[in-house]
Design a protein around this motif. Sequence first.
Motif, PDB file in Angstrom:
ATOM      1  N   LEU A  23      38.286  29.078  46.323  1.00  0.00           N
ATOM      2  CA  LEU A  23      39.685  29.505  46.370  1.00  0.00           C
ATOM      3  C   LEU A  23      40.026  30.266  45.103  1.00  0.00           C
ATOM      4  CD1 LEU A  23      39.666  26.233  47.575  1.00  0.00           C
ATOM      5  CD2 LEU A  23      41.872  27.106  48.308  1.00  0.00           C
ATOM      6  N   VAL A  24      40.661  31.425  45.262  1.00  0.00           N
ATOM      7  CA  VAL A  24      41.093  32.212  44.112  1.00  0.00           C
ATOM      8  C   VAL A  24      42.515  32.705  44.375  1.00  0.00           C
ATOM      9  CG1 VAL A  24      38.740  32.976  43.577  1.00  0.00           C
ATOM     10  CG2 VAL A  24      40.221  34.423  44.987  1.00  0.00           C
ATOM     11  N   SER A  25      43.210  33.006  43.311  1.00  0.00           N
ATOM     12  CA  SER A  25      44.534  33.606  43.445  1.00  0.00           C
ATOM     13  C   SER A  25      44.380  35.103  43.682  1.00  0.00           C
ATOM     14  CB  SER A  25      45.352  33.365  42.183  1.00  0.00           C
ATOM     15  OG  SER A  25      44.794  34.093  41.105  1.00  0.00           O
ATOM     16  N   PRO A  26      45.375  35.753  44.275  1.00  0.00           N
ATOM     17  CA  PRO A  26      45.281  37.206  44.463  1.00  0.00           C
ATOM     18  C   PRO A  26      45.172  37.939  43.133  1.00  0.00           C
ATOM     19  CG  PRO A  26      47.495  36.415  44.963  1.00  0.00           C
ATOM     20  CD  PRO A  26      46.627  35.204  44.833  1.00  0.00           C
ATOM     21  N   GLU A  27      45.788  37.380  42.086  1.00  0.00           N
ATOM     22  CA  GLU A  27      45.716  38.018  40.767  1.00  0.00           C
ATOM     23  C   GLU A  27      44.291  38.035  40.234  1.00  0.00           C
ATOM     24  OE1 GLU A  27      49.744  36.932  41.704  1.00  0.00           O
ATOM     25  OE2 GLU A  27      47.937  35.684  41.632  1.00  0.00           O
ATOM     26  N   ARG A  28      43.489  37.039  40.622  1.00  0.00           N
ATOM     27  CA  ARG A  28      42.103  36.966  40.140  1.00  0.00           C
ATOM     28  C   ARG A  28      41.301  38.166  40.621  1.00  0.00           C
ATOM     29  NH1 ARG A  28      40.600  34.960  35.957  1.00  0.00           N
ATOM     30  NH2 ARG A  28      42.441  33.694  36.381  1.00  0.00           N
ATOM     31  N   LEU A  29      41.682  38.739  41.766  1.00  0.00           N
ATOM     32  CA  LEU A  29      40.951  39.886  42.293  1.00  0.00           C
ATOM     33  C   LEU A  29      41.046  41.081  41.368  1.00  0.00           C
ATOM     34  CD1 LEU A  29      41.996  39.700  46.055  1.00  0.00           C
ATOM     35  CD2 LEU A  29      39.909  38.820  44.992  1.00  0.00           C
ATOM     36  N   ASN A  30      42.053  41.087  40.488  1.00  0.00           N
ATOM     37  CA  ASN A  30      42.215  42.210  39.575  1.00  0.00           C
ATOM     38  C   ASN A  30      41.793  41.866  38.156  1.00  0.00           C
ATOM     39  OD1 ASN A  30      42.923  44.924  39.182  1.00  0.00           O
ATOM     40  ND2 ASN A  30      44.892  44.345  38.284  1.00  0.00           N
ATOM     41  N   ASN A  31      41.250  40.670  37.961  1.00  0.00           N
ATOM     42  CA  ASN A  31      40.720  40.308  36.649  1.00  0.00           C
ATOM     43  C   ASN A  31      39.421  41.080  36.420  1.00  0.00           C
ATOM     44  OD1 ASN A  31      38.605  38.474  35.151  1.00  0.00           O
ATOM     45  ND2 ASN A  31      40.623  37.869  34.391  1.00  0.00           N
ATOM     46  N   PRO A  32      39.325  41.847  35.326  1.00  0.00           N
ATOM     47  CA  PRO A  32      38.147  42.715  35.153  1.00  0.00           C
ATOM     48  C   PRO A  32      36.822  41.975  35.215  1.00  0.00           C
ATOM     49  CG  PRO A  32      39.861  43.300  33.585  1.00  0.00           C
ATOM     50  CD  PRO A  32      40.313  42.039  34.251  1.00  0.00           C
ATOM     51  N   VAL A  33      36.724  40.813  34.571  1.00  0.00           N
ATOM     52  CA  VAL A  33      35.454  40.077  34.565  1.00  0.00           C
ATOM     53  C   VAL A  33      35.113  39.609  35.967  1.00  0.00           C
ATOM     54  CG1 VAL A  33      34.257  38.023  33.708  1.00  0.00           C
ATOM     55  CG2 VAL A  33      35.709  39.368  32.159  1.00  0.00           C
ATOM     56  N   PHE A  34      36.086  39.009  36.652  1.00  0.00           N
ATOM     57  CA  PHE A  34      35.834  38.529  38.017  1.00  0.00           C
ATOM     58  C   PHE A  34      35.516  39.696  38.940  1.00  0.00           C
ATOM     59  CE2 PHE A  34      37.201  37.321  42.294  1.00  0.00           C
ATOM     60  CZ  PHE A  34      36.533  36.109  42.465  1.00  0.00           C
ATOM     61  N   ARG A  35      36.307  40.770  38.826  1.00  0.00           N
ATOM     62  CA  ARG A  35      36.147  41.919  39.713  1.00  0.00           C
ATOM     63  C   ARG A  35      34.798  42.598  39.529  1.00  0.00           C
ATOM     64  NH1 ARG A  35      40.327  45.651  37.957  1.00  0.00           N
ATOM     65  NH2 ARG A  35      38.701  46.534  36.630  1.00  0.00           N
ATOM     66  N   GLU A  36      34.327  42.671  38.298  1.00  0.00           N
ATOM     67  CA  GLU A  36      33.122  43.442  38.018  1.00  0.00           C
ATOM     68  C   GLU A  36      31.852  42.596  37.993  1.00  0.00           C
ATOM     69  OE1 GLU A  36      34.035  45.374  34.344  1.00  0.00           O
ATOM     70  OE2 GLU A  36      35.829  46.347  35.168  1.00  0.00           O
ATOM     71  N   GLN A  37      31.967  41.318  37.614  1.00  0.00           N
ATOM     72  CA  GLN A  37      30.762  40.513  37.444  1.00  0.00           C
ATOM     73  C   GLN A  37      30.535  39.505  38.568  1.00  0.00           C
ATOM     74  OE1 GLN A  37      30.681  38.753  33.500  1.00  0.00           O
ATOM     75  NE2 GLN A  37      31.316  40.655  32.508  1.00  0.00           N
ATOM     76  N   GLN A  38      31.624  38.960  39.135  1.00  0.00           N
ATOM     77  CA  GLN A  38      31.449  37.901  40.124  1.00  0.00           C
ATOM     78  C   GLN A  38      31.745  38.355  41.554  1.00  0.00           C
ATOM     79  OE1 GLN A  38      34.237  35.386  37.906  1.00  0.00           O
ATOM     80  NE2 GLN A  38      32.624  33.852  37.702  1.00  0.00           N
ATOM     81  N   LEU A  39      32.754  39.192  41.719  1.00  0.00           N
ATOM     82  CA  LEU A  39      33.170  39.577  43.066  1.00  0.00           C
ATOM     83  C   LEU A  39      32.085  40.355  43.830  1.00  0.00           C
ATOM     84  CD1 LEU A  39      35.418  39.405  45.118  1.00  0.00           C
ATOM     85  CD2 LEU A  39      36.413  41.483  44.138  1.00  0.00           C
ATOM     86  N   PRO A  40      31.360  41.292  43.203  1.00  0.00           N
ATOM     87  CA  PRO A  40      30.336  42.021  43.973  1.00  0.00           C
ATOM     88  C   PRO A  40      29.294  41.099  44.615  1.00  0.00           C
ATOM     89  CG  PRO A  40      30.790  43.160  41.916  1.00  0.00           C
ATOM     90  CD  PRO A  40      31.502  41.846  41.837  1.00  0.00           C
ATOM     91  N   GLU A  41      28.868  40.077  43.874  1.00  0.00           N
ATOM     92  CA  GLU A  41      27.891  39.145  44.436  1.00  0.00           C
ATOM     93  C   GLU A  41      28.518  38.291  45.538  1.00  0.00           C
ATOM     94  OE1 GLU A  41      24.337  36.992  45.066  1.00  0.00           O
ATOM     95  OE2 GLU A  41      24.812  38.982  44.271  1.00  0.00           O
ATOM     96  N   LEU A  42      29.789  37.919  45.343  1.00  0.00           N
ATOM     97  CA  LEU A  42      30.494  37.172  46.385  1.00  0.00           C
ATOM     98  C   LEU A  42      30.604  37.996  47.662  1.00  0.00           C
ATOM     99  CD1 LEU A  42      33.488  35.252  44.738  1.00  0.00           C
ATOM    100  CD2 LEU A  42      31.737  34.290  46.247  1.00  0.00           C
ATOM    101  N   VAL A  43      30.951  39.267  47.501  1.00  0.00           N
ATOM    102  CA  VAL A  43      31.078  40.155  48.657  1.00  0.00           C
ATOM    103  C   VAL A  43      29.744  40.270  49.380  1.00  0.00           C
ATOM    104  CG1 VAL A  43      31.430  42.555  49.339  1.00  0.00           C
ATOM    105  CG2 VAL A  43      33.046  41.455  47.777  1.00  0.00           C
ATOM    106  N   ARG A  44      28.671  40.368  48.619  1.00  0.00           N
ATOM    107  CA  ARG A  44      27.330  40.513  49.221  1.00  0.00           C
ATOM    108  C   ARG A  44      26.969  39.288  50.055  1.00  0.00           C
ATOM    109  NH1 ARG A  44      22.262  39.071  48.662  1.00  0.00           N
ATOM    110  NH2 ARG A  44      22.689  37.683  46.905  1.00  0.00           N
TER     111      ARG A  44
END
Length: 710
Positions: free
Chosen positions: A126-147
Amino acid sequence: MVETATAELRDSATAVLRRLVGREDAVFHDGQYEAIEALVDGGRRALVVQRTGWGKSAVYFVASLLLRARGAGPTLIVSPLLALMRDQVEAAARAGVRAEAINSANALDWGQVTARLDADEVDVLLVSPERLNNPVFREQQLPELVRRMGLLVIDEAHCISDWGHDFRPDYRRIKDLITSLPAEVPVLATTATANERVVHDVQEQLAVGGADVFTLRGPLARKSLRLGVLRLPSPRSQLAWLLTHLGDLPGSGIIYTLTVSAAEDITRLLREAGHDVRAYTGRTDSEERAASEQALKNNEVKALVATSALGMGFDKPDLGFVVHVGAPSSPVAYYQQVGRAGRGTDNADVLLLPGTEDREIWRYFATASMPDEQRAQAVLSELEAAGGAVSAPALEARVNIRRTPLELLLKVLAVDGAVERVQGGWARTRQPWSYDAERYGRVAAARVAEQNAMLAYENSTGCRMEFLAHALDDPAAAPCGRCDNCAGPWFADSIGEDARDSAQAALGRVGVELEPRLMWPGGMDRLGVPLKGKIKPEEQAASGRALARLTDLGWGGRLRTLFSTAEGGQEDLPIDDAMLRACVQVLAQWGWRERPVAVVSVPSRSRPALVGSFAEGIARIGRLPYLGQLHHPHGGPRGDSGGNSAFRLASVWDQFAASPELAASIAEASGPVLLIDDYVDSRWTITEASRVLRQAGATQVLPFVLAISA
């Protein structure tokens, strides 16, 4: 073969459901299994609009486990509130779902959560919508999550739509997330409060890329709720009614207020009368919020007195009542809050006590979630000129916008693609941006229509549940047979005399601490002001007092009227006797270490009669010399009140001075000086005037004002 596969899926889904609810006889509500099937077997994008308590979370938890059993990756749930996340994590654990959250309240756990994700030991994140725009989360964690993602869930999906009552700009970013997903990853959006316009808006965003959207919409009316409206003539009567009848309401519940001050005032009043209640507001820290939520769930308190901070997602199936002291600004927002009650019971009482000042408070808190064109262009120009990352505090020193609206504006511009959040702050993108005046005008008009609809609800002589269902464009809207209009008032309107006296005493309370500024804003050198860091102790103001906040239940209403009248250009009048007596009460309970020796006032261009009479009256009653007012050596503060800290300080810097005669009198008095003004917002006028008085020889400056903004 297809029938066999379908039967196997239903059997598996039913087994998971029964584990989730802890009952071997549990079966799906109408539509639940169909939604699960669309996600698990169809890999579809689905929108589920169902009433609170229908079981939307069961759909995504069951679907998550079924998809995981097929080898899919973890589910990502975008969830808007910490309270909602806590409930969802607890519910997931009951179903054997390994759930984790990443939010502002558990920053120390992020490393462990990431490690568990890497080890594939998390079923749901679970993440907040604001977390989607956090640079570290967006660039380092989200791509792997999306994959790896097996399912994307957007909870409280009405937040996507700027037509909705609770629009969140960061929710608009979800459209980009959906676009980045592999085509086979299913997407589920859920909400209990969406009218037809919001449904269409959400569908459009789910359909990005041309996908078909499976929409499941059920009846939204809640049979367990018994609605009512009780009009009372004043805040005093509202408080007295609560004192008289809170104990009569079934079980434990929630008392909603429109302002933080009202929640705190009502909590104090009820506690003093022996009721076990707690305040729950935006000023409540996260640990205390969690403890209060649990106390309510355990029926250890009669009620939480809450602002909208306790809203979406709080889950107590046996919540017995919801009372509103003052009305939310739309029927849909009202339905969202009353939907906390009666989720797992046959009966729950819902009562609205409309406030005489509701419309005034709606206007007072009306902060546009749409960007102002001039401000937006100013922000874009500054970011473009910077050529790189600029933090929000640094940007404050370049544009005259306060932090909260500035951050909201940046979010809106980021969703539009004009700016992006990067390491170190915000940066301009290459994407052009134009102001969509037509759309923003239509949204603003929709907000006004919502307010008018709320007033219509209060005055309606028809079924109240049917009215709310119509507001949600529910085709199944029908009379409930239970509300005060259908079956007659179910609530008593009597008020005890002792309760009236207690309420009057509570509303008559005076005195709010006015905390001194201790630090100069950053970036003042850009505005030509040579200040930075801490304010020198020998130039600081001491802790001051205000008669009341503008948002207070008692004196706040009178002060709002006073200042709005003055802003309307009507006559500036001396302070009245009742207000002056209340100010004397504040002085009597101040508790200063050393009594002031003199009174000085801030020069006022808008209310000189009010400020002058206030200062002279306090001096006369306190038997203190009134030394007069500071003067404006360079014409006085520049620009309007308000704005952010940096610009407001720049507008008052070096604009006050003590005449030689005043300075001599201050030095001769040799002690603390009481500094009088009418209204405090940013506190920089008081801070600068205090600095001047300290330099003139005052050993302390004790600010005393009529009103503080919040």
